[in-house]
Design an enzyme around this catalytic site. Sequence first.
Site: not given
Length: 756
Positions: A32-33, A224-225, A255, A608
Amino acid sequence: MDYLAHLNPPQREGVENLEGPTMIIAGAGSGKTRVLTYRIAHLIRSKDVDPFKILALTFTNKAAKEMRERIEKVVGTDARNLWMGTFHSVFSRILRAESDKLGYPSNFTIYDTDDSKSLIKNIVREMGLDEKLYKANVVYNRISGAKNNLISWQNYISNPVYISDDEQAQKPKMGAIYKEYVQRCFRAGAMDFDDLLFNTNILFRDHLDVLNKYQQRFQYVMIDEFQDTNISQYLITKRLASVHQNICVVGDDAQSIYAFRGANIQNILNFEKDYPDLSVIKLEQNYRSTQNIVNAANSVIVKNSAQLKKSVWTENDHGEKVHLIKATSDNEEGRLVASSIFEDRSNKKLENKDFAILYRTNSQSRSMEEALRKMNIPYRIFGGLSFYQRREIKDLLAYLRFTINQNDEQSFRRIINLPKRGIGGTSVDKIMVAAFENERPLWDVLNNIQNFLPGRAANAVQNFVTLIKSFRIKLEREDAFETASFIAKQSGLLKELYDDKTIEGLNRYENVQELLNAIKEFVDSTESEDKSLEAFIADVALLTDADNQDPNDTNYVNMMTIHSAKGLEFKHVYIVGMEEDLFPSQMMLNSRADLEEERRLFYVALTRAMEKVTLTYALSRYRFGRLKSCEPSRFIEEIDPEFLKVDRKFNSSEPMGSMNNGSSNSLYARNLVAKRKATTPKVPPGKKLHTPSADFKPSDTRSLDTGMRVEHPKFGFGKVVKMDVDGANRKATIEFELFGEKTLLLTFAKLRILED
DNA sequence: TACGCCATGTTTTTT
DNA sequence: ACATGGCGTA
């Protein structure tokens, strides 16, 4: 472009589909980033978009910083001009520029949570209400919730739903407190965290010329997020993007872990309604984790009801199953984790930084720390009590803030009698009453104090006013560092700490010095154009020192809450404290929605990990100083057993009864020692000193001596070879041996003594 | 008004 | 276990 080559088709679409509204649903570990950074790079490089016209919003400073760095790697220094940051920092900047439209000073103070809660406490007390009924925490959350839903106090007190809710909760005065709170903040020239967003909404709603300016400026808006945004945040961006319609949001509903702060999954659904011609891109391939980890995480998250359709999969190896370790006590849990790390580190050729220990609450770090320290495994804790929340730091900051904004009530209360000037609570109350009843600014009242207070107290206040005025002269003429050191000295703060020869006093003195160093750094930095104290103070409330720590920077085992682990990845992840009432948290068992948020939190924790996940739980744990028995978390059972392995090697064979001897006794003894030393009033001449606390907890306080093994947060492990302590000058020179080399340290406050 | 002792609540996560 | 706040005394 070359960088497009190593992207899969949906990632590539995410990068190249630049025009019009776009929603990228990005599963955990799906790059994603990378997509977001390449997308911005692509705008700048290929489409020749001026970086100044791109707005990229993130949730945390950490994420913003990371993204900026990654973009810089692709496009170089052009990235400097990007509008990138957290919602709070970006919009506080805009608010400062446009503050006059809302009747605020441009140097308005930002109240952090502590400031807000203490203001609420004062208000409740002044209104003569029951402080137990109207707990600051509860009231704060209620007000915060209202603001995040864009409910003003006017709306609040006329809204039948809120009224009846509050009446049922026996808290009918909630609306009145809200009103008073907002008015007090306004009069103090202060905004709390939620105001930064709320007032931005007001600004854009009521000042169309201003809105139009920023709409024209921001041709491209990215978030983002997105799953963590609340309504207030969403509406700001919706307004901003409504002209160009180039809005791109990236998120993962699985998330979403900030509903407690007003985040609303509904935003994702609303987004589809608000932009009918939306392109939706799904990133479903996970590049981060092994199949076992992805499958285990998926088997958990399906237990949640509300979900967007998405299936996360991976082509990676199967890898190891999720390990499960049982311990009898929290201390044993720590030992088992430490030895597991120790083994994997050598067997699998891993480094410390490849490991992360994640927990639900910050307080759980203690037992882990103890164990890691005993095994000489270097670790670093993220989050916890921030440097800026320390008492002495807040004290100095209050002076700095009040010098900038003389109506800042909270700062005033903090410093008016610090150091002691003979102005007690009654005088302060009178001052406040004078200010509020006459609707006069606080500073005005202080300047005419003889009208409000009897002679002696008035004199003391008069001196205070003169002092602040002398600070203001400095402020206008000198840079941040000159001004701040002048204030630290002349206020008497520095002297008071200097005269306090206790161990804590020493520490505090050094912490203040450290803050001054930070200001010096700010002034010397080429990046800061405006070197005034105002410029330094402007963002301080929005900083946490977790933001200054780079997880890859040093070779330490990483320890943090699951919340702060979001967006990060590690080869091996330990999720500790897998116990019912702890994770899921006892506070979150009241509703299905809460439990589902906890489950998403567990999902975040699992995902993670790149190679290995280890879950641990203890059968007993210290809480409030009492030993409490615990049960394994329901989440453990929710993992499909196919992907789970009970780790016999590390499972406790110790019988329950044995937990009260060895470990807990030595802990008790150690704490006793710590307490004794901590209360010793003077540092005796000679070589008695301490360690604590900038990076370590007060319980580490012990006498430092030659031969001791110590740890320094920057230099790592070493041994004290020689020390010269000059008690009168409060300086210590320590010769510190680091991997055979000798290093000289001028300060010892950051050294921690290791167990033998 | 300042200080010391005792009682009480607190621990969910973050900008 | 620890910090904060209340209450009594100087």
